[in-house]
Design a protein around this motif. Sequence first.
Motif, PDB file in Angstrom:
ATOM      1  N   LYS A 766     -21.559  42.758 -39.142  1.00  0.00           N
ATOM      2  CA  LYS A 766     -22.117  42.117 -40.179  1.00  0.00           C
ATOM      3  C   LYS A 766     -23.020  43.318 -40.703  1.00  0.00           C
ATOM      4  O   LYS A 766     -22.954  43.250 -42.032  1.00  0.00           O
ATOM      5  CB  LYS A 766     -22.670  40.717 -39.737  1.00  0.00           C
ATOM      6  CG  LYS A 766     -21.664  39.775 -39.426  1.00  0.00           C
ATOM      7  CD  LYS A 766     -22.264  38.514 -39.167  1.00  0.00           C
ATOM      8  CE  LYS A 766     -21.574  37.479 -38.713  1.00  0.00           C
ATOM      9  NZ  LYS A 766     -22.314  36.001 -38.633  1.00  0.00           N
ATOM     10  N   LYS A 767     -23.920  43.661 -39.963  1.00  0.00           N
ATOM     11  CA  LYS A 767     -24.955  44.563 -40.687  1.00  0.00           C
ATOM     12  C   LYS A 767     -24.813  45.987 -41.153  1.00  0.00           C
ATOM     13  O   LYS A 767     -25.106  46.461 -42.153  1.00  0.00           O
ATOM     14  CB  LYS A 767     -26.220  44.528 -39.357  1.00  0.00           C
ATOM     15  CG  LYS A 767     -26.910  42.910 -39.488  1.00  0.00           C
ATOM     16  CD  LYS A 767     -28.048  43.176 -38.684  1.00  0.00           C
ATOM     17  CE  LYS A 767     -28.748  41.747 -38.421  1.00  0.00           C
ATOM     18  NZ  LYS A 767     -29.849  41.553 -37.309  1.00  0.00           N
ATOM     19  N   ASN A 768     -24.024  46.518 -40.246  1.00  0.00           N
ATOM     20  CA  ASN A 768     -23.825  47.865 -40.280  1.00  0.00           C
ATOM     21  C   ASN A 768     -22.276  48.199 -40.951  1.00  0.00           C
ATOM     22  O   ASN A 768     -21.854  49.208 -41.143  1.00  0.00           O
ATOM     23  CB  ASN A 768     -23.853  48.704 -39.091  1.00  0.00           C
ATOM     24  CG  ASN A 768     -25.289  48.586 -38.477  1.00  0.00           C
ATOM     25  OD1 ASN A 768     -26.252  48.596 -39.133  1.00  0.00           O
ATOM     26  ND2 ASN A 768     -25.354  48.777 -37.240  1.00  0.00           N
ATOM     27  N   ASN A 769     -21.501  47.087 -40.966  1.00  0.00           N
ATOM     28  CA  ASN A 769     -20.032  47.477 -41.426  1.00  0.00           C
ATOM     29  C   ASN A 769     -19.549  48.568 -40.659  1.00  0.00           C
ATOM     30  O   ASN A 769     -18.906  49.253 -41.231  1.00  0.00           O
ATOM     31  CB  ASN A 769     -20.244  47.733 -43.015  1.00  0.00           C
ATOM     32  CG  ASN A 769     -18.821  47.298 -43.869  1.00  0.00           C
ATOM     33  OD1 ASN A 769     -17.866  46.820 -43.325  1.00  0.00           O
ATOM     34  ND2 ASN A 769     -18.754  48.014 -44.917  1.00  0.00           N
ATOM     35  N   ILE A 770     -19.103  48.208 -39.428  1.00  0.00           N
ATOM     36  CA  ILE A 770     -18.627  49.312 -38.548  1.00  0.00           C
ATOM     37  C   ILE A 770     -17.002  49.386 -38.905  1.00  0.00           C
ATOM     38  O   ILE A 770     -16.604  50.457 -38.672  1.00  0.00           O
ATOM     39  CB  ILE A 770     -18.665  48.847 -37.226  1.00  0.00           C
ATOM     40  CG1 ILE A 770     -18.028  47.538 -36.820  1.00  0.00           C
ATOM     41  CG2 ILE A 770     -20.233  48.752 -36.904  1.00  0.00           C
ATOM     42  CD1 ILE A 770     -18.047  47.255 -35.212  1.00  0.00           C
ATOM     43  N   PHE A 771     -16.313  48.302 -39.826  1.00  0.00           N
ATOM     44  CA  PHE A 771     -15.222  48.444 -40.081  1.00  0.00           C
ATOM     45  C   PHE A 771     -15.128  49.049 -41.583  1.00  0.00           C
ATOM     46  O   PHE A 771     -13.913  48.400 -42.376  1.00  0.00           O
ATOM     47  CB  PHE A 771     -14.419  47.441 -39.947  1.00  0.00           C
ATOM     48  CG  PHE A 771     -14.528  46.584 -38.237  1.00  0.00           C
ATOM     49  CD1 PHE A 771     -13.744  47.265 -37.404  1.00  0.00           C
ATOM     50  CD2 PHE A 771     -15.309  45.699 -37.948  1.00  0.00           C
ATOM     51  CE1 PHE A 771     -13.833  47.202 -36.109  1.00  0.00           C
ATOM     52  CE2 PHE A 771     -15.416  45.093 -36.569  1.00  0.00           C
ATOM     53  CZ  PHE A 771     -14.524  46.140 -35.629  1.00  0.00           C
ATOM     54  N   ALA A 772     -15.800  49.772 -41.899  1.00  0.00           N
ATOM     55  CA  ALA A 772     -15.897  49.857 -43.385  1.00  0.00           C
ATOM     56  C   ALA A 772     -14.608  51.058 -43.837  1.00  0.00           C
ATOM     57  O   ALA A 772     -13.918  50.756 -44.862  1.00  0.00           O
ATOM     58  CB  ALA A 772     -17.230  50.755 -43.885  1.00  0.00           C
ATOM     59  N   LYS A 783     -12.738  37.854 -39.608  1.00  0.00           N
ATOM     60  CA  LYS A 783     -11.967  36.495 -39.096  1.00  0.00           C
ATOM     61  C   LYS A 783     -11.628  36.562 -37.725  1.00  0.00           C
ATOM     62  O   LYS A 783     -11.766  35.449 -36.900  1.00  0.00           O
ATOM     63  CB  LYS A 783     -11.092  36.007 -39.937  1.00  0.00           C
ATOM     64  CG  LYS A 783     -11.603  35.754 -41.361  1.00  0.00           C
ATOM     65  CD  LYS A 783     -10.362  35.442 -42.473  1.00  0.00           C
ATOM     66  CE  LYS A 783     -10.920  34.917 -43.737  1.00  0.00           C
ATOM     67  NZ  LYS A 783      -9.828  34.286 -44.573  1.00  0.00           N
ATOM     68  N   LEU A 784     -11.084  37.705 -37.533  1.00  0.00           N
ATOM     69  CA  LEU A 784     -10.456  37.822 -36.023  1.00  0.00           C
ATOM     70  C   LEU A 784     -11.411  37.614 -34.792  1.00  0.00           C
ATOM     71  O   LEU A 784     -11.293  36.929 -33.985  1.00  0.00           O
ATOM     72  CB  LEU A 784      -9.634  39.145 -35.872  1.00  0.00           C
ATOM     73  CG  LEU A 784      -9.183  39.316 -34.351  1.00  0.00           C
ATOM     74  CD1 LEU A 784      -8.108  38.199 -34.067  1.00  0.00           C
ATOM     75  CD2 LEU A 784      -8.366  40.740 -34.175  1.00  0.00           C
ATOM     76  N   ILE A 785     -12.796  38.294 -35.393  1.00  0.00           N
ATOM     77  CA  ILE A 785     -13.900  38.454 -34.345  1.00  0.00           C
ATOM     78  C   ILE A 785     -14.235  37.027 -34.219  1.00  0.00           C
ATOM     79  O   ILE A 785     -14.653  36.419 -33.001  1.00  0.00           O
ATOM     80  CB  ILE A 785     -14.638  39.285 -34.804  1.00  0.00           C
ATOM     81  CG1 ILE A 785     -14.387  40.898 -34.513  1.00  0.00           C
ATOM     82  CG2 ILE A 785     -16.048  39.106 -34.003  1.00  0.00           C
ATOM     83  CD1 ILE A 785     -15.332  41.758 -35.220  1.00  0.00           C
ATOM     84  N   GLU A 786     -14.488  36.255 -35.386  1.00  0.00           N
ATOM     85  CA  GLU A 786     -14.942  35.106 -35.246  1.00  0.00           C
ATOM     86  C   GLU A 786     -14.184  33.787 -34.541  1.00  0.00           C
ATOM     87  O   GLU A 786     -14.521  33.201 -33.842  1.00  0.00           O
ATOM     88  CB  GLU A 786     -15.433  34.297 -36.746  1.00  0.00           C
ATOM     89  CG  GLU A 786     -16.435  35.093 -37.455  1.00  0.00           C
ATOM     90  CD  GLU A 786     -16.580  34.799 -38.847  1.00  0.00           C
ATOM     91  OE1 GLU A 786     -15.931  33.853 -39.344  1.00  0.00           O
ATOM     92  OE2 GLU A 786     -17.431  35.363 -39.455  1.00  0.00           O
ATOM     93  N   THR A 787     -12.718  34.266 -34.651  1.00  0.00           N
ATOM     94  CA  THR A 787     -11.966  33.480 -34.007  1.00  0.00           C
ATOM     95  C   THR A 787     -11.906  33.498 -32.457  1.00  0.00           C
ATOM     96  O   THR A 787     -11.995  32.728 -31.760  1.00  0.00           O
ATOM     97  CB  THR A 787     -10.509  33.750 -34.538  1.00  0.00           C
ATOM     98  OG1 THR A 787     -10.519  33.334 -35.936  1.00  0.00           O
ATOM     99  CG2 THR A 787      -9.618  32.728 -33.725  1.00  0.00           C
ATOM    100  N   VAL A 788     -12.017  34.889 -32.108  1.00  0.00           N
ATOM    101  CA  VAL A 788     -11.970  34.991 -30.719  1.00  0.00           C
ATOM    102  C   VAL A 788     -13.234  34.670 -30.029  1.00  0.00           C
ATOM    103  O   VAL A 788     -13.322  34.145 -29.021  1.00  0.00           O
ATOM    104  CB  VAL A 788     -11.884  36.710 -30.431  1.00  0.00           C
ATOM    105  CG1 VAL A 788     -12.357  37.026 -29.007  1.00  0.00           C
ATOM    106  CG2 VAL A 788     -10.746  37.122 -31.053  1.00  0.00           C
ATOM    107  N   VAL A 789     -14.349  34.640 -30.799  1.00  0.00           N
ATOM    108  CA  VAL A 789     -15.836  34.238 -30.522  1.00  0.00           C
ATOM    109  C   VAL A 789     -15.496  32.709 -30.143  1.00  0.00           C
ATOM    110  O   VAL A 789     -16.050  32.198 -29.122  1.00  0.00           O
ATOM    111  CB  VAL A 789     -16.830  34.652 -31.271  1.00  0.00           C
ATOM    112  CG1 VAL A 789     -18.216  33.833 -31.009  1.00  0.00           C
ATOM    113  CG2 VAL A 789     -17.294  36.185 -31.261  1.00  0.00           C
ATOM    114  N   LYS A 790     -14.970  32.008 -31.093  1.00  0.00           N
ATOM    115  CA  LYS A 790     -14.727  30.515 -30.901  1.00  0.00           C
ATOM    116  C   LYS A 790     -14.067  30.230 -29.837  1.00  0.00           C
ATOM    117  O   LYS A 790     -14.168  29.331 -28.831  1.00  0.00           O
ATOM    118  CB  LYS A 790     -14.274  30.132 -32.142  1.00  0.00           C
ATOM    119  CG  LYS A 790     -15.101  30.111 -33.360  1.00  0.00           C
ATOM    120  CD  LYS A 790     -14.546  29.412 -34.862  1.00  0.00           C
ATOM    121  CE  LYS A 790     -15.462  29.466 -36.026  1.00  0.00           C
ATOM    122  NZ  LYS A 790     -14.634  28.781 -37.260  1.00  0.00           N
TER     123      LYS A 790
END
Length: 803
Positions: A766-772, A783-790
Amino acid sequence: MAESGEGLGTVPEHERILQEIQSTDTACVGPTLRSVYDDQPNAHKKFMEKLDACIRNHDKEIEKMCNFHHQGFVDAITELLKVRTDAEKLKVQVTDTNRRFQDAGKEVIVQTEDIIRCRIQQRNITTVVEKLQLCLPVLEMYSKLKEQMSAKRYYSALKTMEQLENVYFPRVSQYRFCQLMIENLPKLREDIKEISMSDLKDFLESIRKHSDKIGETAMKQAQQQKLFSVILQKQNNVKFGKTMYINDRIPEERSEIVLKPVFEEEDENEEEVLTVQDLVDFSPVYRCLHIYSVLGDEETFENYYRKQRKKQARLVLQPQSNMHETVDGYRRYFTQIVGFFVVEDHILHVTQGLVTRAYTDELWNMALSKIIAVLRAHSSYCTDPDLVLELKNLIVIFADTLQGYGFPVNRLFDLLFEIRDQYNETLLKKWAGVFRDIFEEDNYSPIPIVNEEEYKTVISKFPFQDPDLEKQSFPKKLPMSQSVPHIYIQVKEFIYASLKFSESLHRSSTEIDDMLRKSTNLLLTRTLSSCLLNLIKKPHIGLTELVQIIINTTHLEQACKYLEDFITNITNISQETVHTTRLYGLSTFKDARHAAEGEIYTKLNQKIDEFVQLADYDWTMSEPDGRASGYLMDLINFLRSIFQVFTHLPGKVAQTACMSACQHLSTSLMQMLLDSELKQISMGAVQQFNLDVIQCELFASSEPVPGFQGDTLQLAFIDLRQLLDLFMVWDWSTYLADYGQPASKYLRVNPNTALTLLEKMKDTSKKNNIFAQFRKNDRDKQKLIETVVKQLRSLVNGMSQHT
């Protein structure tokens, strides 16, 4: 006819009576005549007729005899008439002669009277001499009595008094001087009693002061007799080819130590040890006893003597407050007691009734209880084993001395067993210091051997056998360090020291063997084990030293059987004996090794922690460095070198240490990722971390310690590997689908661990935008990360509820 018959019967009877009258003494005629009157009537008349006839017959015989001698009678008368004239002449001559004799005897009569007077005087003188001779012995005896009193020969004086009273005084009791002497004798007796009692008091005071010298002499004699017996026994052993000590230490050395005299003499060859009779003049006791016996007051003397000696006994048995500080204090205490009882024993045997065996036994039992209490109290303060050993030797000599005089000493030997335990405790404390010094001085490196002479020197001190090492050429190294032979020697010295106390206790070889083994077990299991454990825990002991300690304990454990042989050779008790105590070296050194191994694991992990603390990750890096971190390479190099040292350890120890190190490194790396203070982790940091884990896996696969089967060592990093693989390939669908299945690809990945790490990466995204670089897919990725986290949270919550 009747009358004629009767007359004929009485005639022979009358003849018989007449014959009896003629032949019998006149005193006995009466009964004979009475029989005449008691006979038949007219018997008297007839008897008188018969008597007349008998008288007539005798007259006729007399007349015949006179007629026969008549001429001779006439001739005799004629002769008498002829000498009548001569008789008158003779009468005149005799009268004249008598006159002349009377005249001549007047002078003789005068001289005879003088002689009579002289004889009377002589008789009076003789009487006086006799009386004086009767008195002189009395006077001489009394003079002798005075001389004996002046010369202090009081017993002889009493005997003289007794002689005067019983023999001499009765002879002259009528004289006044005798009465004066008799009246003076009671006063002399009282004077003798007072003087003899005064001498006895002086004797008792002298005995009290010199009891230690008497006791020292008696103990010297007992010790010399014991030494003589030991020497004689040794000679007999040599004669029959027997020896008690078969080991590398010279037996005579030990004998010299054990047989060292307790009492030193200035010159044993020239100075003769005196007896108690030579040291003590008992004459005051004899005199006083004899005097009171003669005076009939023996009971008073006995009671006084016993009362005073009991008081002295209590004084002798009272120890000094600092007696336990030096052996001289104990020696003075023992010599005084021995001196006291030696005197009493002498009095018992040379006097009758002054002291009895029951009295001495009672006195000894009282003294023995006090002695044991004193020794038990004072010996407890002794911390020096040499002092305790000297005390034991003193007690043994003390007991042997008094036992030689007939006093029971079993309780003293029972006390020695208590002191033996204390002696062993002091030895253990002393040897604890010895072991600590040995460990402090050790360099914890194998012993270098330059030549054969050095090798034989070490082998002579420590029983080491290694055929492979013997084949190697010099120079070479023995696996153990210098402390091993030193400890082995000191254990033998401890056995010798323990043996010194066990000797002379009148115990069998089996009991001595058991004592030595038990004390040696205490040394190994308590003292040496404690020193090893303390050594292992010391901060300055590193991994190399710990490895050497494990090697040392292994060799010391192997040497225990030689120590058992050493004890066997000393005591001649076979190890096959049923009741023989075994040495517990196996458990002692096994525990020490386990402690050292545990300390190795602990220190190795601490070293790993020190390297890990040097880690300086940039957890927000965008790209990895392309090479493993420097701290990790240094750690791996350290582990390689230390595991090279571990090759001298038993295989399982080295393998366990290597496995423990890898597991601890894996756990440390995992904790580094999951540290709560670490809030963000970039993908570049994960990739860099992955490079480090790859180096760890390469290290594990390089078999730093031989003996692992397959990829056993690599399994230490399996948790990290599956976790990193999951994040590197981002294969969450497979993880979530296969979770809980035995064949799951990510079986070792804990959902909670994955969730923690993923949340840290989510914040970074979120902060560093590592997937820029993937801007088109940025929204989908997030969304994938959030989904996996959930999903992971749901999985973790489900696991919590199930638990």
